[in-house]
Design a protein around this motif. Structure first.
Motif, PDB file in Angstrom:
ATOM      1  N   LEU A 335       0.613  -1.191   0.025  1.00  0.00           N
ATOM      2  CA  LEU A 335       0.270  -0.648  -0.195  1.00  0.00           C
ATOM      3  C   LEU A 335       0.904   0.781   0.285  1.00  0.00           C
ATOM      4  N   HIS A 395      -4.979   2.013   7.041  1.00  0.00           N
ATOM      5  CA  HIS A 395      -5.968   1.956   6.627  1.00  0.00           C
ATOM      6  C   HIS A 395      -6.848   0.321   6.488  1.00  0.00           C
ATOM      7  N   ILE A 397      -8.542  -1.936   5.176  1.00  0.00           N
ATOM      8  CA  ILE A 397      -7.915  -3.418   4.428  1.00  0.00           C
ATOM      9  C   ILE A 397      -8.959  -4.623   4.201  1.00  0.00           C
ATOM     10  N   HIS A 445     -10.178  -3.248  -0.968  1.00  0.00           N
ATOM     11  CA  HIS A 445      -9.901  -2.212  -1.579  1.00  0.00           C
ATOM     12  C   HIS A 445      -9.280  -1.471   0.323  1.00  0.00           C
ATOM     13  N   CYS A 446      -9.545  -0.283   0.501  1.00  0.00           N
ATOM     14  CA  CYS A 446      -9.221   0.095   1.565  1.00  0.00           C
ATOM     15  C   CYS A 446     -10.499   0.873   2.077  1.00  0.00           C
TER      16      CYS A 446
END
Length: 463
Positions: A335, A395, A397, A445-446
């Motif tokens: 990331l 983040h 995820i 995705h975040c």
């Protein structure tokens, strides 16, 4: 670079659909057999009292009754919902954390088409796992989620231990001005950092609500962080609270809620032993930031039930396949930020910027095929995500359609938690093991939505 178009994504979805869903898989994750009468969820614009300034206009929800309903399902039992769209824009529903058939996952142009204004779509599936989950659109997400379209799912298991009460908390912010009306959903400079925070914090669409619970009783407190940005550091004052589940799955060993950080997309189940004295208050706080903030509180009522939290039986483990670490194939996931500050069309629209990347590629990326999967996985095989965060920001995820087990972290000791969303800290490296046991294209995705919409998105294909 080839353009990311709806035609391309629909073509990719059609290819994934051609893999089919075998009878065994359908029974495990699939379309509900003999689905019941569908629960009607009507996407509408409405108003709600969120502040003392008066009704907030342009609220989006399912139904006119304010906060989206808590959807109750039963583990292993068919469930059906009919989404009717009365918004003036397309929408869908993603069932966050539920391991269900790919065709029900609610990602437009990847697993299903848009549901346009005036149209309906029937969702039908059988949830294999019990726990706390949630639902939200995967269309124009920053606006639709930011304007209210985030609801909680409770999947019940009759084998769960007995509580004296249950309280469900839907935690989310609102971007409102002093007049109580919506302001700009994000600021580009904040989207390039930790995200743009809301101005009004709520639990169940109320500021610092209080709920009554039996004195001396055991309360199951289900918490879902449905906000588009905010990370919480949770603490309980005035009562003993034990963490019994994270992200829908029982923890390997229960522990007191002293301080626990959870981010957007994550859920937390607590067993709260209420104070014995009538009128005593237990307060859930967010201590992230400069001063503690009250989220919600529980007030003890009646004579003490004198329950003992140590007598609470275990939660039943969900039937998540365990990865074979000796044979697992490793997949690097780095990331990072990106120097590309360009407008790219992400899944279901763009914010007009590109700030974030996975493996140095912001979605959809400057590659020969910008809609190609991050990895192609073999059905039934074990994999290990080697996830590394090279940014100065956390983040959350999220992996659609499957659950992983946390194996190790470079920064701290970790429990082997089963989850679908991992909050990776700055400069942390973590290993997440899973079995690719659900065919289809699955988004990764975040769940800080500004990060998702500005590059930190991709997907894996299981076939």
């Amino acid at each position: 670079m080839p353009l990311l178009t709806r035609r391309n994504l629909l073509k990719a979805s059609a290819v994934a659909g051609a893999y089919g869903v075998g009878i065994g898989i359908a029974g495990k994750f699939g379309l509900a057999e003999a689905a019941p009468e569908p629960q009607l969820l009507t996407a509408v614009k409405t108003e709600a009292m969120l502040t003392e300034a008066g009704p907030t206009r342009d609220i989006m929800s399912w139904g006119q009754d304010g906060m989206p309903p808590v959807l109750r399902m039963k583990k292993g039992r068919p469930y059906a919902a009919r989404l009717k769209n009365e918004l003036d824009e397309p929408t869908t529903i993603h069932w966050h954390g539920l391991r269900i058939d790919n065709r029900m996952d609610g990602v437009p142009f990847m697993t299903q088409p848009y549901i346009y204004t005036g149209d309906s779509f029937d969702y039908a599936f059988t949830p294999p796992d019990a726990g706390t989950f949630w639902y939200h659109p995967h269309c124009n997400t920053l606006t639709q989620m930011g304007h209210g379209m985030t609801g909680v799912i409770v999947v019940e298991d009759p084998a769960d231990p007995e509580f004296d009460a249950e309280v469900v908390l839907n935690l989310r912010d609102w971007r409102l001005g002093g007049d109580g009306q919506f302001i700009a959903a994000f600021k580009p400079r904040d989207a390039a950092k930790s995200g743009t925070y809301g101005t009004v914090r709520t639990a169940n669409w109320h500021q610092e609500p209080q709920y009554d619970a039996p004195a001396g009783g055991l309360v199951r407190l289900r918490i879902a962080v449905t906000d588009v940005t905010r990370i919480f550091s949770l603490k309980m004052e005035g009562a003993v609270a034990s963490v019994i589940a994270i992200d829908g799955n029982p923890v390997p060993k229960r522990f007191p809620l002293d301080l626990l950080q959870i981010g957007p997309g994550q859920r937390l189940d607590l067993a709260v032993r209420m104070p014995d004295s009538e009128g005593a208050v237990a307060t859930l706080e967010d201590i992230r930031g400069t001063t503690p903030k009250t989220i919600a509180s529980l007030r003890a009522v009646g004579s003490s039930l004198k329950r003992d939290i140590g007598d609470l039986g275990p939660l039943v483990e969900n039937p998540v396949a365990k990865a074979d670490l000796s044979a697992a194939e490793e997949i690097p996931l780095v990331l990072s930020a990106t120097a590309e500050n360009t407008a790219v069309e992400s899944i279901c629209g763009t914010l007009g910027y590109s700030f974030w990347a996975i493996n140095k590629v912001p979605w959809p990326g400057d590659t020969p095929d910008p809609t190609a999967p991050l990895a192609e996985l073999k059905l039934g095989k074990s994999y290990l995500f080697n996830l590394e965060n090279t940014t100065p920001h956390a983040h959350p995820i999220h992996l659609h359609g499957m659950s992983f087990t946390v194996i190790s972290s470079s920064t701290r000791q970790v429990m082997p938690l089963v989850s679908d969303t991992y909050l990776i800290q700055p400069d942390e490296k973590v290993q997440l093991a899973f079995v690719a046991d659900n065919p289809g294209d699955w988004l990764l995705h975040c769940h800080i939505i500004e990060h998702q919409k500005t590059g930190m998105t991709s997907y894996v294909r299981v076939s």
